[in-house]
Design a protein around this motif. Structure first.
Motif, PDB file in Angstrom:
ATOM      1  N   GLY A  60       0.774  -1.227   0.000  1.00  0.00           N
ATOM      2  CA  GLY A  60       0.000   0.000   0.000  1.00  0.00           C
ATOM      3  C   GLY A  60       0.804   1.275   0.000  1.00  0.00           C
ATOM      4  O   GLY A  60       0.260   2.345  -0.244  1.00  0.00           O
ATOM      5  N   VAL A  61       2.110   1.201   0.272  1.00  0.00           N
ATOM      6  CA  VAL A  61       2.892   2.435   0.351  1.00  0.00           C
ATOM      7  C   VAL A  61       4.344   2.178  -0.047  1.00  0.00           C
ATOM      8  O   VAL A  61       4.932   1.157   0.295  1.00  0.00           O
ATOM      9  N   VAL A  62       4.894   3.104  -0.820  1.00  0.00           N
ATOM     10  CA  VAL A  62       6.314   3.126  -1.135  1.00  0.00           C
ATOM     11  C   VAL A  62       6.830   4.496  -0.708  1.00  0.00           C
ATOM     12  O   VAL A  62       6.274   5.522  -1.085  1.00  0.00           O
ATOM     13  N   MET A  68      13.498  17.868  -7.929  1.00  0.00           N
ATOM     14  CA  MET A  68      13.589  18.152  -6.496  1.00  0.00           C
ATOM     15  C   MET A  68      15.025  17.989  -6.029  1.00  0.00           C
ATOM     16  O   MET A  68      15.676  16.982  -6.329  1.00  0.00           O
ATOM     17  N   SER A  69      15.518  18.960  -5.267  1.00  0.00           N
ATOM     18  CA  SER A  69      16.904  18.880  -4.802  1.00  0.00           C
ATOM     19  C   SER A  69      17.048  17.853  -3.679  1.00  0.00           C
ATOM     20  O   SER A  69      18.040  17.126  -3.626  1.00  0.00           O
ATOM     21  N   ALA A  70      16.070  17.776  -2.783  1.00  0.00           N
ATOM     22  CA  ALA A  70      16.121  16.765  -1.720  1.00  0.00           C
ATOM     23  C   ALA A  70      14.762  16.685  -1.033  1.00  0.00           C
ATOM     24  O   ALA A  70      14.112  17.709  -0.800  1.00  0.00           O
ATOM     25  N   GLY A  71      14.354  15.473  -0.695  1.00  0.00           N
ATOM     26  CA  GLY A  71      13.090  15.323   0.006  1.00  0.00           C
ATOM     27  C   GLY A  71      12.522  13.927  -0.114  1.00  0.00           C
ATOM     28  O   GLY A  71      13.189  13.005  -0.598  1.00  0.00           O
ATOM     29  N   TRP A  72      11.274  13.807   0.332  1.00  0.00           N
ATOM     30  CA  TRP A  72      10.587  12.519   0.381  1.00  0.00           C
ATOM     31  C   TRP A  72       9.483  12.442  -0.659  1.00  0.00           C
ATOM     32  O   TRP A  72       8.783  13.420  -0.916  1.00  0.00           O
ATOM     33  N   ILE A  73       9.334  11.272  -1.252  1.00  0.00           N
ATOM     34  CA  ILE A  73       8.212  10.987  -2.144  1.00  0.00           C
ATOM     35  C   ILE A  73       7.487   9.763  -1.599  1.00  0.00           C
ATOM     36  O   ILE A  73       8.111   8.734  -1.325  1.00  0.00           O
ATOM     37  N   LEU A  74       6.193   9.888  -1.424  1.00  0.00           N
ATOM     38  CA  LEU A  74       5.358   8.771  -0.986  1.00  0.00           C
ATOM     39  C   LEU A  74       4.433   8.386  -2.125  1.00  0.00           C
ATOM     40  O   LEU A  74       3.771   9.244  -2.713  1.00  0.00           O
ATOM     41  N   LEU A  75       4.394   7.111  -2.468  1.00  0.00           N
ATOM     42  CA  LEU A  75       3.486   6.573  -3.468  1.00  0.00           C
ATOM     43  C   LEU A  75       2.483   5.691  -2.741  1.00  0.00           C
ATOM     44  O   LEU A  75       2.859   4.697  -2.123  1.00  0.00           O
ATOM     45  N   ILE A  76       1.202   6.055  -2.811  1.00  0.00           N
ATOM     46  CA  ILE A  76       0.166   5.423  -2.001  1.00  0.00           C
ATOM     47  C   ILE A  76      -0.892   4.792  -2.898  1.00  0.00           C
ATOM     48  O   ILE A  76      -1.405   5.436  -3.825  1.00  0.00           O
ATOM     49  N   GLU A  77      -1.226   3.531  -2.638  1.00  0.00           N
ATOM     50  CA  GLU A  77      -2.316   2.898  -3.375  1.00  0.00           C
ATOM     51  C   GLU A  77      -3.621   3.624  -3.038  1.00  0.00           C
ATOM     52  O   GLU A  77      -3.967   3.789  -1.868  1.00  0.00           O
ATOM     53  N   PRO A  78      -4.362   4.079  -4.056  1.00  0.00           N
ATOM     54  CA  PRO A  78      -5.558   4.896  -3.824  1.00  0.00           C
ATOM     55  C   PRO A  78      -6.611   4.237  -2.951  1.00  0.00           C
ATOM     56  O   PRO A  78      -7.358   4.937  -2.264  1.00  0.00           O
ATOM     57  N   LYS A  79      -6.699   2.895  -2.966  1.00  0.00           N
ATOM     58  CA  LYS A  79      -7.743   2.225  -2.215  1.00  0.00           C
ATOM     59  C   LYS A  79      -7.320   1.824  -0.805  1.00  0.00           C
ATOM     60  O   LYS A  79      -8.083   1.192  -0.079  1.00  0.00           O
ATOM     61  N   SER A  80      -6.109   2.173  -0.401  1.00  0.00           N
ATOM     62  CA  SER A  80      -5.720   1.961   0.989  1.00  0.00           C
ATOM     63  C   SER A  80      -6.403   3.018   1.850  1.00  0.00           C
ATOM     64  O   SER A  80      -6.937   4.015   1.346  1.00  0.00           O
ATOM     65  N   ASP A  81      -6.386   2.816   3.166  1.00  0.00           N
ATOM     66  CA  ASP A  81      -6.981   3.815   4.057  1.00  0.00           C
ATOM     67  C   ASP A  81      -6.325   5.176   3.858  1.00  0.00           C
ATOM     68  O   ASP A  81      -6.996   6.207   3.806  1.00  0.00           O
ATOM     69  N   LEU A  82      -5.003   5.175   3.752  1.00  0.00           N
ATOM     70  CA  LEU A  82      -4.286   6.426   3.554  1.00  0.00           C
ATOM     71  C   LEU A  82      -4.649   7.055   2.218  1.00  0.00           C
ATOM     72  O   LEU A  82      -4.823   8.267   2.112  1.00  0.00           O
ATOM     73  N   VAL A 132       2.666  11.905  -2.762  1.00  0.00           N
ATOM     74  CA  VAL A 132       2.909  13.013  -1.848  1.00  0.00           C
ATOM     75  C   VAL A 132       4.382  13.376  -1.937  1.00  0.00           C
ATOM     76  O   VAL A 132       5.245  12.499  -1.801  1.00  0.00           O
ATOM     77  N   THR A 133       4.683  14.630  -2.191  1.00  0.00           N
ATOM     78  CA  THR A 133       6.061  15.101  -2.256  1.00  0.00           C
ATOM     79  C   THR A 133       6.288  16.071  -1.102  1.00  0.00           C
ATOM     80  O   THR A 133       5.570  17.054  -0.954  1.00  0.00           O
ATOM     81  N   TRP A 134       7.289  15.767  -0.300  1.00  0.00           N
ATOM     82  CA  TRP A 134       7.538  16.490   0.933  1.00  0.00           C
ATOM     83  C   TRP A 134       9.001  16.924   0.937  1.00  0.00           C
ATOM     84  O   TRP A 134       9.906  16.111   1.043  1.00  0.00           O
ATOM     85  N   LEU A 135       9.251  18.218   0.803  1.00  0.00           N
ATOM     86  CA  LEU A 135      10.603  18.735   0.662  1.00  0.00           C
ATOM     87  C   LEU A 135      11.383  18.688   1.969  1.00  0.00           C
ATOM     88  O   LEU A 135      10.818  18.881   3.049  1.00  0.00           O
ATOM     89  N   GLN A 136      12.677  18.453   1.836  1.00  0.00           N
ATOM     90  CA  GLN A 136      13.554  18.635   2.986  1.00  0.00           C
ATOM     91  C   GLN A 136      13.757  20.134   3.179  1.00  0.00           C
ATOM     92  O   GLN A 136      13.624  20.921   2.245  1.00  0.00           O
ATOM     93  N   LYS A 137      14.066  20.540   4.394  1.00  0.00           N
ATOM     94  CA  LYS A 137      14.237  21.959   4.710  1.00  0.00           C
ATOM     95  C   LYS A 137      15.274  22.599   3.800  1.00  0.00           C
ATOM     96  O   LYS A 137      16.315  22.014   3.518  1.00  0.00           O
TER      97      LYS A 137
END
Length: 249
Positions: A11-13, A64-78, A32-37
């Motif tokens: 469900g999540v990468v 993106m220079s640095a940060g997090w990427i979350l790949l979420i299955e659409p049918k999961s709770d998240l 979801v793309t979440w940048l590092q400071k």
């Protein structure tokens, strides 16, 4: 430059990387793309400094220079929680007062605890902490997904042999009934879903330092060129780029 880290679960990468540069692409997952400071991000040619959610199947290009990427299955709770936040928009940015610092993730890590700051930023409910929990009701489809999840833990089950007719027979269903039931339960047809899971299987193989050719065969692709084309279409990068990104050495 900090070495990228990848954490895969049903469900999540979760991917951390620096100097990420992808060509235009789309995929089944909500991203979801979440940048590092103090990092920079360019989304579809526009500079952004905020957290961004991109809906499933929406074509996008990211630098993106640095940060997090979350790949979420659409049918999961998240995934369902994120869809509510999008409210029908193809993407949406959110002001973020918290910047996640780099932390190598391991199998022992609690992904829910790791994502808690993100959920707080988005004012999401605690139920979304179970990021890999499926909302599937039918027990036969639940078992099918559990079988596919074996690939995430290094026990590949050769998904290349999983034709719809074969799976339907195992579930004591007609092929048409299985295809309808699967699409009804997950909101995605069997074939593109299985392709997504094959990609996850290939990524896991790369994380285990398997060659691109062997990773392709393990995941049910005809060769590394086939896998590379699929990666390019899905993530905007070739398998060579992916191998450099995901390898442990």
């Amino acid at each position: 430059m900090i070495k990228p880290t990848v954490w895969i679960e049903a469900g999540v990468v979760i991917i951390y990387g620096s100097s990420l540069d992808a060509a235009p692409h789309s995929h089944q997952a909500i991203q979801v793309t979440w940048l590092q400071k103090n990092s920079l991000c360019k989304f579809n040619g526009k500079n952004i400094a905020e957290l961004i959610i991109i809906d499933s199947k929406v074509e996008h290009q990211l630098h993106m220079s640095a940060g997090w990427i979350l790949l979420i299955e659409p049918k999961s709770d998240l995934g369902r929680e994120l869809s509510k936040l999008l409210a029908g928009q193809s993407f949406k940015t959110f002001s973020s007062t918290f910047s996640m610092t780099y932390k190598p993730l391991t199998r022992a890590d609690d992904v829910g605890k790791f994502l808690t700051p993100l959920f707080k930023e988005l004012n999401m409910t605690n139920q979304s902490l179970s990021a890999s929990k499926s909302t599937v009701v039918d027990t036969r489809i639940q078992q099918l997904l559990s079988d596919l999840d074996q690939c995430l833990h290094g026990d590949c089950i050769k998904p290349s042999s999983w034709r719809a007719a074969e799976v339907a027979q195992q579930l004591a269903l007609s092929e048409s009934r299985f295809l309808h039931l699967f699409s009804e339960e997950l909101g995605i047809a069997w074939r593109p879903y299985l392709l997504w899971r094959r990609i996850m299987c290939a990524i896991q193989a790369l994380l285990n330092n398997v060659s691109a050719t062997d990773a392709a065969h393990l995941a049910g692709f005809s060769d590394s060129a086939h896998l590379s084309r699929t990666f390019k279409n899905t993530f905007g990068m070739t398998i060579r780029q992916a191998h450099a990104l995901f390898s442990k050495d």
